[in-house]
Design a protein around this motif. Structure first.
Motif, PDB file in Angstrom:
ATOM      1  N   UNK A 103      -2.726   2.904  -1.121  1.00  0.00           N
ATOM      2  CA  UNK A 103      -1.812   3.992  -1.429  1.00  0.00           C
ATOM      3  C   UNK A 103      -1.754   4.316  -2.904  1.00  0.00           C
ATOM      4  N   UNK A 104      -2.052   3.349  -3.718  1.00  0.00           N
ATOM      5  CA  UNK A 104      -1.985   3.533  -5.172  1.00  0.00           C
ATOM      6  C   UNK A 104      -2.898   4.671  -5.610  1.00  0.00           C
ATOM      7  N   UNK A 105      -4.131   4.671  -5.105  1.00  0.00           N
ATOM      8  CA  UNK A 105      -5.113   5.673  -5.531  1.00  0.00           C
ATOM      9  C   UNK A 105      -4.711   7.070  -5.087  1.00  0.00           C
ATOM     10  N   UNK A 159      -8.283  -2.089   5.757  1.00  0.00           N
ATOM     11  CA  UNK A 159      -8.262  -0.693   5.349  1.00  0.00           C
ATOM     12  C   UNK A 159      -7.189  -0.429   4.325  1.00  0.00           C
ATOM     13  N   UNK A 160      -5.997  -1.010   4.563  1.00  0.00           N
ATOM     14  CA  UNK A 160      -4.883  -0.765   3.658  1.00  0.00           C
ATOM     15  C   UNK A 160      -5.151  -1.333   2.275  1.00  0.00           C
ATOM     16  N   UNK A 177       0.826  -1.195   0.000  1.00  0.00           N
ATOM     17  CA  UNK A 177       0.000   0.000   0.000  1.00  0.00           C
ATOM     18  C   UNK A 177       0.863   1.248   0.000  1.00  0.00           C
ATOM     19  N   UNK A 178       1.929   1.225   0.791  1.00  0.00           N
ATOM     20  CA  UNK A 178       2.812   2.384   0.882  1.00  0.00           C
ATOM     21  C   UNK A 178       3.499   2.666  -0.447  1.00  0.00           C
ATOM     22  N   UNK A 195       9.058   8.155  -4.756  1.00  0.00           N
ATOM     23  CA  UNK A 195       8.305   6.899  -4.874  1.00  0.00           C
ATOM     24  C   UNK A 195       9.253   5.728  -5.117  1.00  0.00           C
ATOM     25  N   UNK A 196      10.264   5.972  -5.930  1.00  0.00           N
ATOM     26  CA  UNK A 196      11.273   4.927  -6.163  1.00  0.00           C
ATOM     27  C   UNK A 196      11.962   4.545  -4.867  1.00  0.00           C
ATOM     28  N   UNK A 197      12.396   5.572  -4.141  1.00  0.00           N
ATOM     29  CA  UNK A 197      13.108   5.316  -2.890  1.00  0.00           C
ATOM     30  C   UNK A 197      12.195   4.651  -1.865  1.00  0.00           C
ATOM     31  N   UNK A 198      10.932   5.099  -1.838  1.00  0.00           N
ATOM     32  CA  UNK A 198       9.973   4.512  -0.891  1.00  0.00           C
ATOM     33  C   UNK A 198       9.857   3.013  -1.101  1.00  0.00           C
TER      34      UNK A 198
END
Lengths: 483, 646
Positions: B400-402, B476-477, B391-392, B430-433
């Motif tokens: 998290x995608x949306x 939820x996630x 999700x993250x 986002x790459x680093x995440x």
């Protein structure tokens, strides 16, 4: 005609009763010897209680007698009640001490009663002459009391010092009285007051100097600075029960006299003598607070404490208004309650080797005698003026009066002095609660617990008796300053 | 109903806090958990009311008058609109789950009553914050959560590091709160009111006006917005005021999940969204927010790459995600920001509680270098961490995608330079995440076990009371994004938000639906690349990270030391402040104030006392002399004053 005579005497009934009664006591003592001391003492207590009843039972309106030399009013009644209560408690407190210290003689309660007569006379004095008569009757008795323990060097020294300085102060007082008479043409308080009220240009310098001398004499009696020097020596040197008596009854009487002798005749020129009182009050508050700090003897400490408290009470007089007099009345009432209790504790400080008077001897009292320590702590908080103890309200009323009279500097100095004073009161609490006990006191004599309980409850629970007391003080003050 | 939602947690906190010792552990847990669950159920019920097209205008529930002083009048009232409802759901649901989780997690702690009371107190303050109807009430909640955060970070007050961290959090937040307080004062000075409705209604009239302060003239709305934003930066750990958040991980893990991931740190985002009518009138402030947010997103992501403490990695990740939310606000995508706040609350709380479960299993070990190879032993926690990370990272169809895609697209669609900066930083972050999330998973669960065998033998799955909240959060996630995207950011959004958020003149969310194909694909693709790299580094060739660190030693150190922010502050601020404080303490207070004040006065009084004692010589003639001097002085005074001729 008898009825006329009775009407004349009625306002002075307590004084007459006490004077005659003390002579009777003297006779009993003379015939029965020293073995009758306890009997005489309790009879004296009964006599004083009867006098107290008569005083309380008096009608409230202002009455004068003896050609206007003697006055009875609500102010006088209030103060007389305090004096009598002080005496009633002081006599029994002395009994045990007298027996142990070898001064068990029947004259002690008799002289105390005679001194009380003098005090009641002082409170009712309405003329410079009767003022002096009452004052001397009281003072001569006190000189004797101070050196009552004749074989003690300290006690005789104290009595002698007190006598010589007292004579000097009496001289000053008389000199002032004669100046006042010379510049006003009268010795009667109301007459002087009326004359000054008509005058326009303020006071003449002769009159003011007369007032200064009068005030010096009176200030000596209440032990206000700079006429206080006898106090620490006499308090320390005199036998402790006598000191207890000194600290309570004569203070109240002298303060009452002080107030009446300034307010009734010289109320119209209050602006003149206010300066003297302000000076004396400030000097007393500051010296009483500062000098006590380094004392090691608890009686000496109480002497400085009394000097300081007289200074605070005089703040009310300096205000020279009804609120101020009311404040003094409340102050003296709480002062009597707290001092009786404190001296009861001091009188119970008896170790294996006799009486102990050093402050360090109180160390660890909270562990050896927790209740006594608690009550004494209450008294100390009250003397320091910490709410909700009685002493706080007493200070509150006199300072409120001073603020009303725009005496801001006096009030600020007074409050600061009370902060300094708090130090040595709190130090006693600290010594009792945080230091290690050294010696354990012997059990207190019978009856002390009752005195402590009454005094402690009044001090701690003052808020609950405050409103009737304040109301009484207000009417009493109005009887002195009408309108 | 809304009073119940807000005040039930307070009730629990008071009972457990004041009487916890008396009523015992179990009862304390019941009186805090049950009201919290009720509160959560009521919130969800209210939220569904909004989804069905409930009230559009703000519902104001009056509670009491607070104070009135001159023109300033402040009342307690609950402002209930869509934004509040969303926050109520986030706060109460996560808080209720954390309460339940804590019953298990804190079972070995000696003071669970105190912990539960603090948690409930925090929840109450947070609810006060999100339901505030005016700035002062919001400030009350703002400070309340700060207090609760301080208490909870320092919960283990016997640890010096926990105390230091709690003080640091408090002090750094104070900087932000100072800005917030100034902002409120500026609002009152400008509008003569602190009430939200009044201020927002009057705001358009203030455009272009200036505020004179000292010698400066500043644009009034920009000034207010920037001051308020400083407050938001402190609370939401944005670049510059972020230093407290990683240290706050000293607190128990449920605290990190509730306060330092899902709720309190998002207060800044909420505040800016609440004040969107003000912020949208100040392009300058919005631009600042965009740049700060984007910079925070990339900064925190780079630092997260090299951290070894499992909680710190997630903490930096939180910091980074908050950056996303802020630049979404900055480009005018208020709905997207709140949507990300909403989804983030679920998956970040899930990650934290999952990490807590790992820590619990590993006997309180937090360093990932001492973990590894435990995924078979705690399969449930392992799968929860996967869901949270998916999700993250913004993998399609997870929550998290949306929200994240929407934010990145909105930044692109905004079209300005700041928007472009935010877009590129967002893609890079986002790459680093994705990379650090899977680094966490691989280091923690895979590879050879690096813990000693005592710990390894002891590894166990957590009890049901801890795993159940994980499962709820995982739901939820997974589904929160898919289910609610139409309302928050999709076609229903105007009806959904009503008047609670302002619609920018250029509807950036509408434009975001029409960005080029590559823009909407890139976050997903780059996320997958990140995961791939992590696999390459930590599973395929575990020697690579070490080699890379050695070849790029300065860069590695730079990241490991968090860009040297703490050192910079120590040098520039705390060092001099310490020195100044020491000077004031030793010289100012010790020498001057104590010297002349208490100590000096005391010494003077002692001296006086000794002198007064010496006057008391015991000689009679001295005493008589004193009396005569007294009389002489008084007589002289009066002769001087009245004059001899009278």
């Amino acid at each position: 005609m008898p009825s006329v005579l009775l009407d004349q005497i009625a306002p002075a009934a307590p004084e007459v009763l006490l004077a005659v009664g003390s002579l009777v006591l003297l006779m009993i003592g003379a015939f029965r010897g020293n073995g009758a001391t306890r009997l005489v003492a309790w009879l004296a207590v009964a006599l004083l209680s009867l006098a107290l009843y008569v005083v309380v039972d008096m009608p409230g309106e202002t009455r004068v007698t003896f050609s206007g030399m003697f006055v009875t009013d609500r102010f006088g009644i209030f103060m007389k009640v305090l004096v009598l209560i002080g005496a009633i408690f002081a006599i029994p407190l002395s009994l045990d001490f007298a027996r142990r210290e070898g001064m068990e003689r029947f004259e002690l309660p008799v002289v105390m009663t005679l001194a009380t007569v003098g005090m009641l006379m002082m409170i009712s004095a309405n003329d410079l002459i009767s003022l002096y008569v009452g004052l001397e009757l009281q003072s001569l008795s006190l000189y004797v009391l101070a050196s009552f323990k004749r074989d003690s060097e300290r006690a005789t020294e104290a009595g002698l010092k007190y006598f010589v300085l007292g004579a000097l102060s009496s001289g000053m007082l008389l000199y002032g009285a004669s100046l006042i008479y010379g510049f006003t043409g009268s010795t009667a308080f109301p007459a002087i007051g009326a004359m000054l009220a008509q005058g326009t240009g303020g006071a003449s310098i002769g009159l003011v100097i007369g007032i200064v001398f009068l005030v010096a004499g009176l200030a000596f009696k209440v032990s206000a600075v700079p006429f206080h020097m006898w106090t620490p020596d006499v308090y320390e040197g005199a036998p402790t029960p006598v000191t207890a008596f000194f600290a309570v009854a004569p203070k109240v009487a002298a303060m009452a006299l002080f107030v009446r002798a300034l307010v009734t005749p010289f109320g119209a020129i209050a602006g003149e003598w206010q300066q003297i009182i302000i000076f004396v009050a400030i000097a007393s508050m500051v010296l009483g607070s500062v000098a006590a700090i380094l004392q090691t003897n608890i009686k000496r400490l109480m002497a400085y404490s009394s000097i300081g408290h007289v200074g605070f009470a005089l703040v009310g007089l300096a205000a020279a208004n009804v609120q101020g007099v009311q404040g003094i009345l409340i102050y003296m009432a709480t002062y009597v309650a707290v001092n009786i209790g404190t001296f009861a504790v001091i009188l119970s400080m008896r170790g294996p080797d006799g009486m102990m008077e050093r402050i360090e001897d109180l160390a660890g009292l909270s562990r050896t005698r927790p209740l006594v320590a608690f009550v004494l702590a209450i008294f100390m908080f009250s003397l320091a003026g910490i709410p909700p103890m009685a002493g706080f309200f007493a200070k509150f009323y006199v300072f409120a009066a001073a603020i009303d009279a725009h005496l801001y500097a006096l009030s600020v100095i007074g409050v600061l002095a009370s902060v300094v004073g708090a130090y040595y009161y709190l130090r006693i609490v600290k010594i009792m609660y945080f230091d290690e006990p050294v010696v354990a006191f012997e059990p207190a004599p019978k009856g002390f617990a009752a005195v402590l309980a009454v005094s402690g409850v009044l001090t701690l629970g003052f808020v609950f008796v405050a409103s009737p007391l304040v109301a009484l003080a207000a009417t009493a003050a109005k009887s002195l300053i009408p309108g | 109903m809304y009073q119940a939602i807000v005040f039930l947690p307070l009730l629990g906190a008071l009972i457990a806090g004041l009487f916890g010792r008396v009523i015992g552990v179990r009862l304390s847990q019941i009186v805090t958990v049950v009201p919290m669950l009720v509160s959560a159920v009521l919130s969800v019920y209210g939220f569904f009311g909004v989804l069905e097209g409930g009230h559009h205008d703000a519902l104001v529930v009056p509670v009491a008058d607070w104070f009135q002083s001159g023109a300033l009048s402040v009342a307690w009232a609950l402002r209930i609109d869509t934004l509040t409802n969303v926050m109520l759901v986030v706060v109460t649901v996560v808080s209720a789950l954390v309460h339940v989780y804590s019953v298990g997690y804190m079972s070995h702690d000696p003071h669970p009553q105190r912990f539960m009371a603090y948690l409930s107190l925090f929840t109450f303050a947070m609810l006060m914050l999100v339901t505030a109807n005016n700035f002062v009430q919001m400030f009350f909640g703002w400070e309340g959560v700060g207090l609760a955060s301080y208490l909870l970070i320092g919960f283990w007050f016997k640890r010096p590091s926990a105390n230091a961290a709690s003080i640091k959090a408090f002090v750094v937040n104070r900087v932000g709160d100072f800005g917030f307080a100034l902002g409120i004062m500026a609002v009152f000075a400008t509008f003569g009111s602190v009430d939200f409705s009044t201020v927002f209604a009057a705001a358009p009239a203030q455009v272009g006006k200036t505020l004179h302060f000292l010698w400066m003239d500043a644009d009034v709305l920009t000034t207010i917005c920037l001051l308020l934003f400083i407050g938001a930066m402190g609370k939401s750990a944005q670049l510059g005021l972020h230093t407290w958040l990683p240290d706050a991980m000293e607190g128990p893990t449920p605290v990190s999940a509730l306060i330092h991931a899902a709720t309190m740190v998002t207060a800044g985002v909420f505040m800016v969204a609440r004040c969107s009518p003000l912020f949208s009138l100040s392009p300058v402030a919005l631009e600042v927010i965009t740049v700060v947010g984007a910079s925070t997103a990339i900064f925190a992501a780079t630092v997260g790459l090299v951290q070894n403490d499992i909680k710190r990695v997630i903490a930096y990740s939180t910091c980074s995600q908050l950056g996303y939310m802020f630049f979404a606000l900055g480009v005018g995508g208020y709905g997207a920001a709140i949507f990300h706040l909403f989804t983030h609350a679920f998956f970040k709380a899930l990650l934290f509680l999952g990490a807590g479960s790992v820590i619990h299993a590993m006997s309180d070990e937090q360093d990932m270098r001492n973990m590894g190879g435990i995924w078979r032993k705690i399969p449930f926690t392992y799968s929860m961490m996967w869901i949270g990370s998916l999700a993250l990272a913004g993998v399609p169809f997870f929550a998290g995608f949306y929200s994240k895609d929407m934010i990145i697209e909105a930044a692109f669609a905004h079209g300005t330079a700041a928007g472009q900066y935010a877009f590129s930083m967002g893609i890079l972050a986002a790459l680093l995440t994705a990379f650090y999330s899977w680094r966490l998973i691989f280091m923690t669960f895979h590879g050879a076990p690096r813990a000693d065998h005592h710990v390894m033998d002891h590894v166990h799955e957590s009890p049901l009371v801890m795993t159940l909240p994980l499962a709820v959060l995982a739901l939820g996630a997974i589904f929160a994004g898919f289910a609610f995207a139409p309302y928050f950011i999709g076609h229903e959004r105007e009806a959904f938000w009503g008047a609670s958020l302002v619609l920018p003149s250029v509807d950036v969310l509408e434009q975001a639906h029409h960005v080029p194909e590559w823009v909407s694909l890139s976050p997903t693709l780059i996320g997958l690349v990140g995961i791939l790299f992590a696999w390459l580094f930590y599973i395929r060739r575990p020697s690579m990270p070490v080699e890379l660190a050695e070849t790029n030693w300065p860069l590695y150190q730079f990241l490991l030391n968090k860009w040297y922010f703490d050192e910079l502050y120590a040098f520039a601020i705390t060092g001099p402040a310490n020195w100044l404080g020491r000077v004031f303490w030793k010289q100012g207070d010790g020498m001057i104030i104590d010297g002349f004040g208490p100590d000096g006065v005391a010494a003077a009084v002692r001296g006086l006392s000794a002198r007064a004692g010496r006057l008391q010589s015991g000689y009679l003639y001295h005493y008589a002399f004193a009396m005569l001097i007294g009389v002489a002085a008084l007589v002289s005074f009066f002769i001087y004053r009245i004059g001899p001729t009278h």
